[in-house]
Design a protein around this motif. Structure first.
Motif, short mmCIF file in Angstrom:
data_model
loop_
_atom_site.label_atom_id
_atom_site.label_comp_id
_atom_site.label_asym_id
_atom_site.label_seq_id
_atom_site.Cartn_x
_atom_site.Cartn_y
_atom_site.Cartn_z
N ASN A 1 6.32 -10.61 3.55
CA ASN A 1 6.92 -9.84 2.45
C ASN A 1 6.03 -9.90 1.20
OD1 ASN A 1 9.33 -9.04 3.85
ND2 ASN A 1 10.05 -11.15 3.60
N THR A 2 4.76 -9.69 1.41
CA THR A 2 3.77 -9.84 0.35
C THR A 2 2.92 -8.59 0.26
OG1 THR A 2 3.70 -12.25 0.63
CG2 THR A 2 1.82 -11.22 -0.47
N VAL A 3 2.64 -8.20 -0.98
CA VAL A 3 1.76 -7.07 -1.24
C VAL A 3 0.55 -7.58 -2.03
CG1 VAL A 3 2.96 -6.41 -3.38
CG2 VAL A 3 1.62 -4.70 -2.12
N TYR A 4 -0.60 -6.98 -1.74
CA TYR A 4 -1.85 -7.36 -2.38
C TYR A 4 -2.48 -6.16 -3.07
CZ TYR A 4 -1.27 -11.08 1.07
OH TYR A 4 -0.76 -12.11 1.84
N LEU A 5 -3.24 -6.46 -4.13
CA LEU A 5 -3.99 -5.41 -4.81
C LEU A 5 -5.41 -5.94 -5.02
CD1 LEU A 5 -3.52 -2.54 -6.04
CD2 LEU A 5 -3.49 -3.69 -8.27
N GLN A 6 -6.34 -5.40 -4.25
CA GLN A 6 -7.75 -5.76 -4.40
C GLN A 6 -8.38 -4.78 -5.37
OE1 GLN A 6 -9.62 -8.37 -3.05
NE2 GLN A 6 -11.18 -7.62 -4.48
N MET A 7 -8.88 -5.28 -6.47
CA MET A 7 -9.46 -4.43 -7.51
C MET A 7 -10.94 -4.76 -7.65
SD MET A 7 -6.48 -4.40 -10.39
CE MET A 7 -6.56 -6.16 -10.75
#
Length: 120
Positions: A76-82
């Motif tokens: 239940n995890t979201v990631y944002l690679q910037m």
């Protein structure tokens, strides 16, 4: 009680990278869309990226090609690679999730926000 807990913000030089994470915890039936919004001082909160539970993604034009959103449904995890960060990416980044609490009811939840600062 459902909570979204964010991590990964910080200070980075222009051209650098950061990875944000957000985990949903608590008692719920399932997690639908998850995403990231940001809000700079004096500006409205704006969408950065969103991902549905089947992996469909949508990005703001300002970050396309530099940002990747992903999720781990088991966690239940979201990631944002910037990547290739710019000073104009400086904002407080908020995690968002639409969570189904039971078979009849779902609602939106927000994280507490994490500061991303990009120096020139």
């Amino acid at each position: 009680q459902v909570q979204l807990v964010e991590s990964g913000g910080g200070l980075v030089q222009a051209g650098g990278s950061l990875r944000l994470s957000c985990a949903a915890s608590g008692s719920f039936f399932s997690v639908n869309s998850m995403g990231w919004y940001r809000q700079a001082p004096g500006k409205q909160r704006e969408l950065v990226a969103v991902i549905t539970n089947d992996g469909t993604t949508n990005y703001a034009d300002s970050v396309k090609g530099r940002v990747t959103i992903s999720r781990d449904n088991a966690k239940n995890t979201v990631y944002l690679q910037m990547n290739s960060l710019k000073p104009e990416d400086t904002s407080v980044y908020y995690c968002y999730a639409n969570i189904r609490l039971n078979t009849l009811y779902r609602r939106d939840y927000w994280g507490q926000g994490t500061q991303v600062t990009v120096s020139s």
